[in-house]
Write a protein that holds these residues in place. Structure first.
Motif, PDB file in Angstrom:
ATOM      1  N   ASN A   1       0.826  -1.201   0.000  1.00  0.00           N
ATOM      2  CA  ASN A   1       0.000   0.000   0.000  1.00  0.00           C
ATOM      3  C   ASN A   1       0.866   1.259   0.000  1.00  0.00           C
ATOM      4  O   ASN A   1       0.661   2.187  -0.791  1.00  0.00           O
ATOM      5  CB  ASN A   1      -0.919  -0.022   1.229  1.00  0.00           C
ATOM      6  CG  ASN A   1      -1.907   1.125   1.250  1.00  0.00           C
ATOM      7  OD1 ASN A   1      -2.391   1.554   0.205  1.00  0.00           O
ATOM      8  ND2 ASN A   1      -2.209   1.619   2.427  1.00  0.00           N
ATOM      9  N   ALA A   2       1.862   1.271   0.883  1.00  0.00           N
ATOM     10  CA  ALA A   2       2.758   2.429   0.971  1.00  0.00           C
ATOM     11  C   ALA A   2       3.573   2.598  -0.308  1.00  0.00           C
ATOM     12  O   ALA A   2       3.745   3.714  -0.815  1.00  0.00           O
ATOM     13  CB  ALA A   2       3.691   2.268   2.172  1.00  0.00           C
ATOM     14  N   ALA A   3       4.088   1.487  -0.834  1.00  0.00           N
ATOM     15  CA  ALA A   3       4.902   1.547  -2.049  1.00  0.00           C
ATOM     16  C   ALA A   3       4.093   2.048  -3.238  1.00  0.00           C
ATOM     17  O   ALA A   3       4.567   2.880  -4.024  1.00  0.00           O
ATOM     18  CB  ALA A   3       5.481   0.171  -2.354  1.00  0.00           C
TER      19      ALA A   3
ATOM     20  N   SER B   1      11.792   6.718  -5.141  1.00  0.00           N
ATOM     21  CA  SER B   1      11.291   6.158  -3.886  1.00  0.00           C
ATOM     22  C   SER B   1      12.310   5.163  -3.316  1.00  0.00           C
ATOM     23  O   SER B   1      12.837   4.329  -4.050  1.00  0.00           O
ATOM     24  CB  SER B   1       9.957   5.441  -4.116  1.00  0.00           C
ATOM     25  OG  SER B   1       8.980   6.338  -4.606  1.00  0.00           O
ATOM     26  N   THR B   2      12.602   5.264  -2.033  1.00  0.00           N
ATOM     27  CA  THR B   2      13.586   4.392  -1.412  1.00  0.00           C
ATOM     28  C   THR B   2      12.898   3.356  -0.516  1.00  0.00           C
ATOM     29  O   THR B   2      11.751   3.526  -0.101  1.00  0.00           O
ATOM     30  CB  THR B   2      14.583   5.193  -0.561  1.00  0.00           C
ATOM     31  OG1 THR B   2      13.883   5.762   0.562  1.00  0.00           O
ATOM     32  CG2 THR B   2      15.222   6.317  -1.374  1.00  0.00           C
ATOM     33  N   VAL B   3      13.648   2.307  -0.207  1.00  0.00           N
ATOM     34  CA  VAL B   3      13.141   1.273   0.702  1.00  0.00           C
ATOM     35  C   VAL B   3      12.828   1.876   2.064  1.00  0.00           C
ATOM     36  O   VAL B   3      11.813   1.546   2.691  1.00  0.00           O
ATOM     37  CB  VAL B   3      14.175   0.131   0.832  1.00  0.00           C
ATOM     38  CG1 VAL B   3      13.785  -0.816   1.962  1.00  0.00           C
ATOM     39  CG2 VAL B   3      14.293  -0.631  -0.484  1.00  0.00           C
TER      40      VAL B   3
ATOM     41  N   LYS C   1      13.113  -3.645  -3.248  1.00  0.00           N
ATOM     42  CA  LYS C   1      12.145  -2.752  -3.896  1.00  0.00           C
ATOM     43  C   LYS C   1      11.599  -3.392  -5.166  1.00  0.00           C
ATOM     44  O   LYS C   1      10.414  -3.266  -5.478  1.00  0.00           O
ATOM     45  CB  LYS C   1      12.804  -1.400  -4.215  1.00  0.00           C
ATOM     46  CG  LYS C   1      11.814  -0.355  -4.734  1.00  0.00           C
ATOM     47  CD  LYS C   1      12.412   1.052  -4.743  1.00  0.00           C
ATOM     48  CE  LYS C   1      13.457   1.230  -5.807  1.00  0.00           C
ATOM     49  NZ  LYS C   1      13.824   2.669  -6.019  1.00  0.00           N
ATOM     50  N   GLU C   2      12.449  -4.126  -5.886  1.00  0.00           N
ATOM     51  CA  GLU C   2      11.973  -4.822  -7.081  1.00  0.00           C
ATOM     52  C   GLU C   2      10.985  -5.932  -6.716  1.00  0.00           C
ATOM     53  O   GLU C   2       9.999  -6.157  -7.432  1.00  0.00           O
ATOM     54  CB  GLU C   2      13.138  -5.425  -7.874  1.00  0.00           C
ATOM     55  CG  GLU C   2      12.678  -6.075  -9.176  1.00  0.00           C
ATOM     56  CD  GLU C   2      13.812  -6.700  -9.978  1.00  0.00           C
ATOM     57  OE1 GLU C   2      13.517  -7.381 -10.981  1.00  0.00           O
ATOM     58  OE2 GLU C   2      14.989  -6.529  -9.595  1.00  0.00           O
TER      59      GLU C   2
END
Length: 222
Positions: free
Chosen positions: A15-17, A29-31, A52-53
């Protein structure tokens, strides 16, 4: 209990990503930002969700399913023609990529990174075989997989080049369908029919609904 907690962490991360990728883009955007937005520890997020991928892989699966379901609902009672369905679904994807530069980047990255592109190839290969087998009866599943690599390259290139006053959205859709359908040996008259067919729908609204529905679903699971 541990499984429920892990699923909750994963859903919060997705959701956040999704929100961060749409607001800032995938690259920016970073981890750490994803973890902070999700309200969880970075190490817990990485342990549960991976890189992240890996997070993008999960979102790609959601979007692909969302595209398919949206077109299925849109065409219910209108046509059962598989080629027209394919034309409608890929046209929606082009419109989604054109709706914002961050979404364009997400598609470009998804078609480029090893893990995400492999998800796309395998998901679409099954559909391609079902749709185009009558035009290419001699091909096996492995052949359609290889053809998907080719048509995915066409899709990526059309998505990454923005429209302008000369290269309009209508021309982009038309050229994409003409080029892709040639790969799958679709007859000229059917290509023309498909181009005319997709011109009759409100794709900007449908594209926005796909994104909104994905975000709403992820939000509801947290």
């Amino acid at each position: 209990m541990a499984t429920i907690k892990s699923e909750n962490i994963k859903t919060k991360c997705l959701n956040a990503a999704a929100k961060l990728f749409l607001a800032k883009g995938y690259t920016e955007s970073t981890v750490r930002e994803i973890a902070e937005a999700a309200g969880i520890n970075v190490s817990a997020m990485i342990r549960t969700c991976g890189s992240k991928e890996d997070i993008l892989c999960e979102l790609v699966a959601y979007v692909l399913e969302g595209q398919f379901d949206s077109i299925k609902r849109m065409l219910k009672g209108i046509t059962d023609d598989k080629i027209l369905f394919y034309a409608a679904e890929t046209t929606l994807q082009l419109y989604m990529a054109e709706s914002s530069e961050h979404i364009r980047e997400l598609y470009s990255v998804s078609y480029s990174l090893p893990k995400t592109s492999e998800i796309i190839y395998h998901a679409i290969t099954q559909k391609l075989e079902d749709i185009f087998k009558e035009h290419l009866p001699e091909l096996k599943t492995k052949d359609f997989y290889e053809y998907e690599i080719a048509s995915a390259g066409i899709m990526r290139n059309f998505m990454t080049v923005p429209c302008n006053m000369y290269f309009t959205m209508e021309r982009k859709v038309s050229r994409f369908l003409e080029t892709t359908f040639l790969v799958y040996r679709v007859p000229d008259n059917k290509i023309k029919e498909a181009i005319e067919f997709v011109s009759g729908f409100d794709y900007p609204t449908i594209a926005q609904n796909v994104i909104s529905n994905m975000l709403s679903y992820l939000e509801s699971q947290t």
